[in-house]
Motif scaffolding. Structure first.
Motif, mmCIF file in Angstrom:
data_model
loop_
_atom_site.group_PDB
_atom_site.id
_atom_site.type_symbol
_atom_site.label_atom_id
_atom_site.label_comp_id
_atom_site.label_asym_id
_atom_site.label_seq_id
_atom_site.Cartn_x
_atom_site.Cartn_y
_atom_site.Cartn_z
ATOM 1 N N SER A 123 -4.673 -32.557 0.852
ATOM 2 C CA SER A 123 -4.582 -33.002 2.251
ATOM 3 C C SER A 123 -5.938 -33.032 2.951
ATOM 4 O O SER A 123 -6.057 -33.611 4.032
ATOM 5 C CB SER A 123 -3.623 -32.089 3.018
ATOM 6 O OG SER A 123 -4.204 -30.825 3.188
ATOM 7 N N ARG A 124 -6.961 -32.416 2.359
ATOM 8 C CA ARG A 124 -8.246 -32.344 3.071
ATOM 9 C C ARG A 124 -8.871 -33.725 3.268
ATOM 10 O O ARG A 124 -9.776 -33.886 4.075
ATOM 11 C CB ARG A 124 -9.219 -31.409 2.348
ATOM 12 C CG ARG A 124 -9.626 -31.870 0.975
ATOM 13 C CD ARG A 124 -10.809 -31.046 0.437
ATOM 14 N NE ARG A 124 -11.144 -31.467 -0.897
ATOM 15 C CZ ARG A 124 -10.700 -30.868 -2.006
ATOM 16 N NH1 ARG A 124 -9.926 -29.813 -1.920
ATOM 17 N NH2 ARG A 124 -11.037 -31.338 -3.196
ATOM 18 N N HIS A 125 -8.390 -34.721 2.561
ATOM 19 C CA HIS A 125 -8.938 -36.076 2.706
ATOM 20 C C HIS A 125 -8.387 -36.790 3.933
ATOM 21 O O HIS A 125 -8.788 -37.921 4.207
ATOM 22 C CB HIS A 125 -8.614 -36.905 1.456
ATOM 23 C CG HIS A 125 -9.110 -36.286 0.189
ATOM 24 N ND1 HIS A 125 -10.447 -36.152 -0.085
ATOM 25 C CD2 HIS A 125 -8.451 -35.718 -0.857
ATOM 26 C CE1 HIS A 125 -10.594 -35.556 -1.264
ATOM 27 N NE2 HIS A 125 -9.391 -35.273 -1.740
ATOM 28 N N PHE A 126 -7.461 -36.170 4.653
ATOM 29 C CA PHE A 126 -6.793 -36.884 5.746
ATOM 30 C C PHE A 126 -6.932 -36.130 7.060
ATOM 31 O O PHE A 126 -7.010 -34.903 7.075
ATOM 32 C CB PHE A 126 -5.309 -37.087 5.417
ATOM 33 C CG PHE A 126 -5.094 -37.780 4.100
ATOM 34 C CD1 PHE A 126 -5.298 -39.145 3.981
ATOM 35 C CD2 PHE A 126 -4.729 -37.061 2.966
ATOM 36 C CE1 PHE A 126 -5.136 -39.790 2.765
ATOM 37 C CE2 PHE A 126 -4.561 -37.687 1.749
ATOM 38 C CZ PHE A 126 -4.769 -39.059 1.644
ATOM 39 N N ASP A 127 -6.921 -36.910 8.146
ATOM 40 C CA ASP A 127 -7.055 -36.336 9.484
ATOM 41 C C ASP A 127 -5.785 -36.673 10.283
ATOM 42 O O ASP A 127 -5.482 -37.858 10.503
ATOM 43 C CB ASP A 127 -8.299 -36.954 10.147
ATOM 44 C CG ASP A 127 -8.402 -36.558 11.602
ATOM 45 O OD1 ASP A 127 -7.675 -35.629 12.018
ATOM 46 O OD2 ASP A 127 -9.194 -37.195 12.324
ATOM 47 N N ASP A 169 1.589 -50.711 -1.683
ATOM 48 C CA ASP A 169 0.769 -51.591 -0.838
ATOM 49 C C ASP A 169 -0.374 -50.818 -0.177
ATOM 50 O O ASP A 169 -0.634 -50.969 1.023
ATOM 51 C CB ASP A 169 1.622 -52.265 0.245
ATOM 52 C CG ASP A 169 2.732 -53.109 -0.337
ATOM 53 O OD1 ASP A 169 2.576 -53.586 -1.485
ATOM 54 O OD2 ASP A 169 3.761 -53.277 0.335
ATOM 55 N N GLY A 170 -1.006 -49.938 -0.931
ATOM 56 C CA GLY A 170 -2.177 -49.226 -0.420
ATOM 57 C C GLY A 170 -1.885 -48.018 0.456
ATOM 58 O O GLY A 170 -2.807 -47.418 1.012
ATOM 59 N N LEU A 171 -0.616 -47.658 0.591
ATOM 60 C CA LEU A 171 -0.257 -46.483 1.410
ATOM 61 C C LEU A 171 0.748 -45.612 0.674
ATOM 62 O O LEU A 171 1.635 -46.122 -0.016
ATOM 63 C CB LEU A 171 0.393 -46.919 2.733
ATOM 64 C CG LEU A 171 -0.478 -47.605 3.777
ATOM 65 C CD1 LEU A 171 0.386 -48.037 4.957
ATOM 66 C CD2 LEU A 171 -1.602 -46.700 4.256
ATOM 67 N N ARG A 172 0.604 -44.287 0.858
ATOM 68 C CA ARG A 172 1.636 -43.358 0.395
ATOM 69 C C ARG A 172 2.433 -42.894 1.606
ATOM 70 O O ARG A 172 1.865 -42.748 2.690
ATOM 71 C CB ARG A 172 1.012 -42.082 -0.176
ATOM 72 C CG ARG A 172 0.275 -42.261 -1.418
ATOM 73 C CD ARG A 172 -0.356 -40.933 -1.862
ATOM 74 N NE ARG A 172 -1.438 -41.284 -2.770
ATOM 75 C CZ ARG A 172 -1.236 -41.733 -3.996
ATOM 76 N NH1 ARG A 172 -0.011 -41.825 -4.470
ATOM 77 N NH2 ARG A 172 -2.250 -42.078 -4.752
ATOM 78 N N HIS A 221 1.768 -42.045 6.947
ATOM 79 C CA HIS A 221 1.284 -43.048 5.992
ATOM 80 C C HIS A 221 -0.152 -42.701 5.603
ATOM 81 O O HIS A 221 -1.034 -42.677 6.469
ATOM 82 C CB HIS A 221 1.343 -44.448 6.617
ATOM 83 C CG HIS A 221 2.729 -44.880 6.955
ATOM 84 N ND1 HIS A 221 3.020 -45.884 7.848
ATOM 85 C CD2 HIS A 221 3.936 -44.423 6.511
ATOM 86 C CE1 HIS A 221 4.328 -46.034 7.937
ATOM 87 N NE2 HIS A 221 4.904 -45.155 7.142
ATOM 88 N N LEU A 222 -0.350 -42.451 4.321
ATOM 89 C CA LEU A 222 -1.671 -42.015 3.861
ATOM 90 C C LEU A 222 -2.353 -43.151 3.114
ATOM 91 O O LEU A 222 -1.811 -43.632 2.101
ATOM 92 C CB LEU A 222 -1.527 -40.825 2.904
ATOM 93 C CG LEU A 222 -0.624 -39.672 3.356
ATOM 94 C CD1 LEU A 222 -0.542 -38.619 2.252
ATOM 95 C CD2 LEU A 222 -1.175 -39.047 4.632
#
Ligand SMILES: Cc1cc2nc3c(=O)[nH]c(=O)nc-3n(C[C@H](O)[C@H](O)[C@H](O)COP(=O)(O)OP(=O)(O)OC[C@H]3O[C@@H](n4cnc5c(N)ncnc54)[C@H](O)[C@@H]3O)c2cc1C
Length: 401
Positions: free
Chosen positions: A289-293, A251-254, A227-228
């Motif tokens: 994807s660099r925005h996510f950990d 709802d704010g998530l991908r 969930h991103l």
């Protein structure tokens, strides 16, 4: 025969079968060990609805085309009926893996000339514009596809015919038996949960616990979705696929996914699977994807009920004990069937695509009405196919199934 059926399983398979039978006036006793519908594999926040064309228009392509078209009509009907279904017909962009695949995708469109609203080929520039992000290849554009919240589809299916569906939640069926023309479902403490002339087994990978279904070559494939967190209005606003998928913000998530591991029973989320999903995302949308950990993502784990040929299993269950290994049946019609016992299962990674058509096919087979598919496609999803002579010999020899 009283039009009364038991359905075990309140996921996409069971809720679709129940809905289609109830539409024909059947009374349904629906049993699930969970507290609500769509708590198993059918409980992701969102999944993808799109077909899978092929150059030779093979059985999978024909079946997914029929199922996709049927599913769209079904979703539209549920929505028109005011049922609480959540889905978005945003379109699905299925990007080519590489230039060779892009050429194949283009040939499919050129040779099969599908209607524009069903499938178009987009070059890299047009695909990037639609995705709102620069992509590496062109791809197929399914304008009618989109995302579906599968648990909401289960709930809508079950709500459609009101009191015709009687749910028994938090009840696990441990044993089934046929007695006096009725199938009986028993809990672990021996209590009878329900009895009816027809029983539909839609309990995914757990079905093999029942002796009558223990011969089915069904496996569980673990899948983890990531969930991103998504900023409102950020791209993509459509579903984009390329050996994985990413949905629009819901709802704010991908949802991005999904990992795939056969016979892996780990129910907890794994950072390694999130990392895999981020790698898939990077392949779909380079640089995204660099925005996510991976270490801090949330997600969901589910278990896909998988058949070896990736086709669903829908129809009357054959009596495996009556199949003689030395002279097995060579066509589905030769198999002896267990009276009143049906299967709606094996949806694998495409339950959103299969479910509505599978429910309709199942209901037709139960009540004897004409099936919604050509005979060779009905045979292709017949659960008895695993007991036929040619396939048994190929399996024994370790060849293709
Ligand atoms: C990570 C992941 C991503 C996916 N993405 C997509 C996608 O993008 N597009 C798509 O089309 N499909 C997708 N799928 C596939 C789709 O979700 C499945 O094919 C579908 O949910 C299977 O539905 P089902 O009803 O067969 O199984 P389930 O939803 O698992 O339902 C089976 C039910 O049976 C119940 N049950 C089991 N045993 C018993 C028992 N003995 N007694 C009572 N109840 C019992 C369970 O509680 C459960 O509710 C995905 C699946 C996963 C896991």
């Amino acid at each position: 025969m009283e039009p009364h059926a038991i359905v075990i399983g309140a996921g996409l398979a069971g809720s679709s079968a129940a809905e289609r039978l109830a539409a024909r006036g059947w009374r349904i006793s629906l049993i699930d060990r969970a507290a609500a519908p769509g708590e198993g594999a059918s409980g992701n926040r969102a999944g993808v609805l799109r077909p899978l064309p092929s150059l030779d228009d093979n059985r999978l392509a024909r079946l997914t085309r029929a199922a996709f078209t049927y599913a769209l009509a079904h979703l539209q009907a549920l929505t028109a009926a005011g049922l609480p279904l959540r889905w978005g017909q945003t379109g699905v962009l299925h990007l080519a893996r590489d230039e060779r695949h892009a050429a194949t995708q283009q040939r499919v469109v050129a040779e099969q000339a599908p209607a524009d609203g069903y499938l178009r080929w987009l070059d890299r520039e047009a695909a990037s514009e639609l995705a709102g992000w620069p992509v590496a290849c062109g791809g197929w554009w399914f304008a009618g596809g989109g995302w579906v919240d599968p648990a909401s589809l289960c709930r809508a299916n079950l709500a459609r015919h009101g009191a015709a569906v009687q749910p028994y939640y938090r009840r696990q069926v441990e044993r089934i038996e046929r007695d006096g023309g009725c199938w009986r479902c028993f809990a672990g403490n021996g209590e009878l949960i329900a009895a009816a002339p027809v029983l539909v087994l839609a309990n995914a990978g757990e079905v093999r616990r029942f002796a009558a279904a223990s011969h089915l070559p069904l496996r569980r494939a673990r899948g983890q979705v990531s969930h991103l967190p998504a900023v409102a209005g950020s791209p993509p606003a459509i579903v984009v696929c390329r050996l994985g998928y990413v949905t629009p913000a819901i709802d704010g998530l991908r949802c991005a996914g999904a990992s795939f591991a056969v016979d892996d029973d780990e129910a907890e989320l794994r950072a390694t699977d999130h990392a895999e999903n981020l790698a898939r995302l990077e392949f779909i949308l380079p640089g995204y994807s660099r925005h996510f950990d991976a270490a801090s993502l949330d997600g969901r784990v589910g278990f896909r009920p998988l058949s070896p040929d990736r086709l669903p299993m829908v129809g009357a269950l054959a009596d495996a004990t009556a199949v003689d290994a030395a002279c097995a049946a060579s066509s589905p019609g030769e198999l002896r069937r267990l009276p009143g016992l049906y299967l709606c299962n094996g949806f694998g990674a495409r339950g959103i695509v299969w479910s509505a058509l599978a429910g309709e096919l199942l209901a037709c087979l139960v009540d004897g009405s004409p099936p919604p598919l050509a005979a060779d496609l009905v045979a292709a999803v017949d659960p008895g196919r695993f007991l036929l002579r040619g396939r048994r010999q190929r399996r024994a020899a370790g060849g293709p199934r």
